[in-house]
Design a protein around this motif. Structure first.
Motif, PDB file in Angstrom:
ATOM      1  N   GLY A  55      68.209  95.888 130.165  1.00 51.06           N
ATOM      2  CA  GLY A  55      69.219  96.282 131.364  1.00 51.06           C
ATOM      3  C   GLY A  55      70.327  97.029 130.922  1.00 51.06           C
ATOM      4  N   ASP A  56      70.897  97.629 132.413  1.00 53.27           N
ATOM      5  CA  ASP A  56      71.757  98.470 132.068  1.00 53.27           C
ATOM      6  C   ASP A  56      73.416  98.609 132.347  1.00 53.27           C
ATOM      7  OD1 ASP A  56      72.833 101.177 132.486  1.00 53.27           O
ATOM      8  OD2 ASP A  56      71.570 101.985 133.775  1.00 53.27           O
ATOM      9  N   LEU A  57      73.870  98.290 131.086  1.00 53.77           N
ATOM     10  CA  LEU A  57      75.005  98.534 132.123  1.00 53.77           C
ATOM     11  C   LEU A  57      76.311  98.885 132.599  1.00 53.77           C
ATOM     12  CD1 LEU A  57      75.622  97.089 127.848  1.00 53.77           C
ATOM     13  CD2 LEU A  57      75.123  95.955 129.670  1.00 53.77           C
ATOM     14  N   GLY A  58      75.315  99.848 132.259  1.00 54.22           N
ATOM     15  CA  GLY A  58      76.323 101.161 133.809  1.00 54.22           C
ATOM     16  C   GLY A  58      77.846 101.852 132.957  1.00 54.22           C
ATOM     17  N   SER A  59      77.978 103.088 133.146  1.00 54.87           N
ATOM     18  CA  SER A  59      79.120 104.156 132.625  1.00 54.87           C
ATOM     19  C   SER A  59      80.534 103.462 132.774  1.00 54.87           C
ATOM     20  CB  SER A  59      78.984 105.267 133.656  1.00 54.87           C
ATOM     21  OG  SER A  59      77.747 106.131 133.560  1.00 54.87           O
ATOM     22  N   HIS A  60      81.151 103.347 131.776  1.00 58.66           N
ATOM     23  CA  HIS A  60      82.279 103.145 131.227  1.00 58.66           C
ATOM     24  C   HIS A  60      83.621 104.667 130.698  1.00 58.66           C
ATOM     25  CE1 HIS A  60      81.467  99.249 132.409  1.00 58.66           C
ATOM     26  NE2 HIS A  60      80.138  99.520 131.558  1.00 58.66           N
ATOM     27  N   PHE A  61      84.612 105.198 131.407  1.00 58.52           N
ATOM     28  CA  PHE A  61      85.520 105.309 131.051  1.00 58.52           C
ATOM     29  C   PHE A  61      86.051 105.027 130.210  1.00 58.52           C
ATOM     30  CE2 PHE A  61      89.740 108.570 131.768  1.00 58.52           C
ATOM     31  CZ  PHE A  61      88.972 109.257 131.500  1.00 58.52           C
ATOM     32  N   ILE A  62      86.798 105.840 128.930  1.00 56.23           N
ATOM     33  CA  ILE A  62      87.125 104.796 127.287  1.00 56.23           C
ATOM     34  C   ILE A  62      87.864 106.328 127.176  1.00 56.23           C
ATOM     35  CG2 ILE A  62      87.136 104.322 125.165  1.00 56.23           C
ATOM     36  CD1 ILE A  62      84.321 103.588 125.522  1.00 56.23           C
ATOM     37  N   GLU A  63      89.530 105.696 127.430  1.00 57.38           N
ATOM     38  CA  GLU A  63      90.261 106.078 127.469  1.00 57.38           C
ATOM     39  C   GLU A  63      91.163 106.969 126.030  1.00 57.38           C
ATOM     40  OE1 GLU A  63      94.304 105.418 129.738  1.00 57.38           O
ATOM     41  OE2 GLU A  63      92.809 105.774 131.406  1.00 57.38           O
ATOM     42  N   SER A  64      91.663 108.175 126.203  1.00 58.89           N
ATOM     43  CA  SER A  64      92.255 107.934 124.906  1.00 58.89           C
ATOM     44  C   SER A  64      93.658 108.234 124.618  1.00 58.89           C
ATOM     45  CB  SER A  64      91.617 110.067 124.513  1.00 58.89           C
ATOM     46  OG  SER A  64      92.345 110.101 122.786  1.00 58.89           O
ATOM     47  N   PRO A  65      94.656 108.068 123.192  1.00 57.92           N
ATOM     48  CA  PRO A  65      93.651 107.103 122.254  1.00 57.92           C
ATOM     49  C   PRO A  65      94.208 105.461 122.697  1.00 57.92           C
ATOM     50  CG  PRO A  65      96.780 107.584 122.341  1.00 57.92           C
ATOM     51  CD  PRO A  65      96.117 107.980 124.055  1.00 57.92           C
ATOM     52  N   ASN A  66      93.577 105.087 121.547  1.00 59.44           N
ATOM     53  CA  ASN A  66      93.134 103.814 121.460  1.00 59.44           C
ATOM     54  C   ASN A  66      92.002 103.160 122.639  1.00 59.44           C
ATOM     55  OD1 ASN A  66      94.073 103.979 119.017  1.00 59.44           O
ATOM     56  ND2 ASN A  66      96.503 103.629 120.623  1.00 59.44           N
ATOM     57  N   GLY A  67      91.635 103.793 123.390  1.00 58.68           N
ATOM     58  CA  GLY A  67      90.817 102.872 124.058  1.00 58.68           C
ATOM     59  C   GLY A  67      89.454 101.959 123.888  1.00 58.68           C
ATOM     60  N   PHE A  68      88.744 101.501 124.378  1.00 50.86           N
ATOM     61  CA  PHE A  68      87.947 100.823 123.432  1.00 50.86           C
ATOM     62  C   PHE A  68      86.915 100.374 125.114  1.00 50.86           C
ATOM     63  CE2 PHE A  68      91.038  97.356 124.183  1.00 50.86           C
ATOM     64  CZ  PHE A  68      89.916  96.450 124.349  1.00 50.86           C
ATOM     65  N   TYR A  69      85.516  99.622 124.781  1.00 53.99           N
ATOM     66  CA  TYR A  69      84.471  99.595 126.208  1.00 53.99           C
ATOM     67  C   TYR A  69      84.030  98.370 125.033  1.00 53.99           C
ATOM     68  CZ  TYR A  69      80.874  98.338 128.251  1.00 53.99           C
ATOM     69  OH  TYR A  69      79.678  98.121 129.274  1.00 53.99           O
ATOM     70  N   GLN A  70      83.959  97.420 125.359  1.00 51.91           N
ATOM     71  CA  GLN A  70      82.698  96.282 124.674  1.00 51.91           C
ATOM     72  C   GLN A  70      82.021  95.729 125.526  1.00 51.91           C
ATOM     73  OE1 GLN A  70      85.679  92.839 123.753  1.00 51.91           O
ATOM     74  NE2 GLN A  70      87.235  92.999 126.011  1.00 51.91           N
ATOM     75  N   PHE A  71      81.428  95.073 124.937  1.00 51.27           N
ATOM     76  CA  PHE A  71      79.843  94.230 125.583  1.00 51.27           C
ATOM     77  C   PHE A  71      79.723  93.057 124.685  1.00 51.27           C
ATOM     78  CE2 PHE A  71      77.631  97.773 124.545  1.00 51.27           C
ATOM     79  CZ  PHE A  71      76.836  97.951 123.665  1.00 51.27           C
ATOM     80  N   ASN A  72      78.860  92.190 125.413  1.00 52.61           N
ATOM     81  CA  ASN A  72      77.751  91.653 124.200  1.00 52.61           C
ATOM     82  C   ASN A  72      76.491  90.742 124.791  1.00 52.61           C
ATOM     83  OD1 ASN A  72      78.071  88.531 125.908  1.00 52.61           O
ATOM     84  ND2 ASN A  72      80.115  89.709 125.851  1.00 52.61           N
ATOM     85  N   PHE A  73      75.619  90.619 124.450  1.00 49.97           N
ATOM     86  CA  PHE A  73      73.954  90.256 124.128  1.00 49.97           C
ATOM     87  C   PHE A  73      73.809  89.065 123.693  1.00 49.97           C
ATOM     88  CE2 PHE A  73      74.039  94.186 121.954  1.00 49.97           C
ATOM     89  CZ  PHE A  73      73.091  93.733 121.126  1.00 49.97           C
ATOM     90  N   LYS A  74      72.428  88.712 123.605  1.00 47.13           N
ATOM     91  CA  LYS A  74      71.710  87.344 122.553  1.00 47.13           C
ATOM     92  C   LYS A  74      70.662  88.203 122.533  1.00 47.13           C
ATOM     93  CE  LYS A  74      73.107  82.733 123.001  1.00 47.13           C
ATOM     94  NZ  LYS A  74      72.351  81.335 123.174  1.00 47.13           N
ATOM     95  N   PRO A  75      69.973  88.508 120.961  1.00 44.53           N
ATOM     96  CA  PRO A  75      69.365  90.013 120.483  1.00 44.53           C
ATOM     97  C   PRO A  75      67.910  88.543 121.222  1.00 44.53           C
ATOM     98  CG  PRO A  75      69.908  89.147 119.130  1.00 44.53           C
ATOM     99  CD  PRO A  75      71.608  88.363 119.824  1.00 44.53           C
ATOM    100  N   ASN A  76      66.982  89.638 122.159  1.00 43.09           N
ATOM    101  CA  ASN A  76      65.404  88.688 122.765  1.00 43.09           C
ATOM    102  C   ASN A  76      65.119  87.852 121.667  1.00 43.09           C
ATOM    103  OD1 ASN A  76      63.456  90.364 121.178  1.00 43.09           O
ATOM    104  ND2 ASN A  76      63.504  92.006 122.604  1.00 43.09           N
ATOM    105  N   LEU A  77      63.931  87.412 122.107  1.00 42.40           N
ATOM    106  CA  LEU A  77      62.643  86.176 121.121  1.00 42.40           C
ATOM    107  C   LEU A  77      62.289  87.280 120.030  1.00 42.40           C
ATOM    108  CD1 LEU A  77      62.056  83.212 121.206  1.00 42.40           C
ATOM    109  CD2 LEU A  77      60.320  83.868 122.945  1.00 42.40           C
TER     110      LEU A  77
END
Length: 139
Positions: A55-77
């Protein structure tokens, strides 16, 4: 003859199932969700684009200072999960494999990364410092 084949098949299945416990805590069917957080430590705004073969999670803009981006998933079989991210800021474009099953599992179920000019650094849970550092990948 048929009952012997069934017994052999059952034994093969049990061996494969039980051998999966060494790769994934909790066994083959109970993989833990992985949480990834990318913190901007550049002093500049950065655009991040993460994806895997699934899957493609797309583009995300992370600002400065202290910006963050988070995602989660389950490892495949199959234990082949790999997420890579492109990082772009003025006059710079880099990429890095932010999660590789063989490198990061099982210790990295909460993967905290700092984005720096010379590469990325992962939180070391033993030292509580971002001292597991990697340079940017190059082609």
């Amino acid at each position: 003859m048929i009952s012997i084949n069934r017994i052999v098949l059952l034994q093969i299945f049990l061996v494969l199932f039980l051998s999966s416990f060494h790769k994934v805590e909790g066994g083959l069917f109970f993989r833990k969700r992985v949480y990834v957080e990318l913190f901007n430590d550049l002093g500049l705004n950065v655009t991040v684009h993460c994806k895997s073969g699934d899957g493609d999670l797309g583009s995300h803009f992370i600002e400065s200072p202290n910006g963050f981006y988070q995602f989660n998933f389950k490892p495949n079989l199959f234990g082949t999960t790999d997420y890579y991210c492109n990082f772009q800021w003025p006059n710079n474009f880099h990429w890095f494999d932010i999660y590789v099953f063989d490198r990061d599992h099982p210790e990295c179920t909460d993967c905290y990364w700092k984005i720096r000019a010379d590469g990325v650094c992962r939180l070391n849970y033993l030292t509580k410092e971002y001292d597991i550092c990697y340079p940017w990948n190059s082609d």
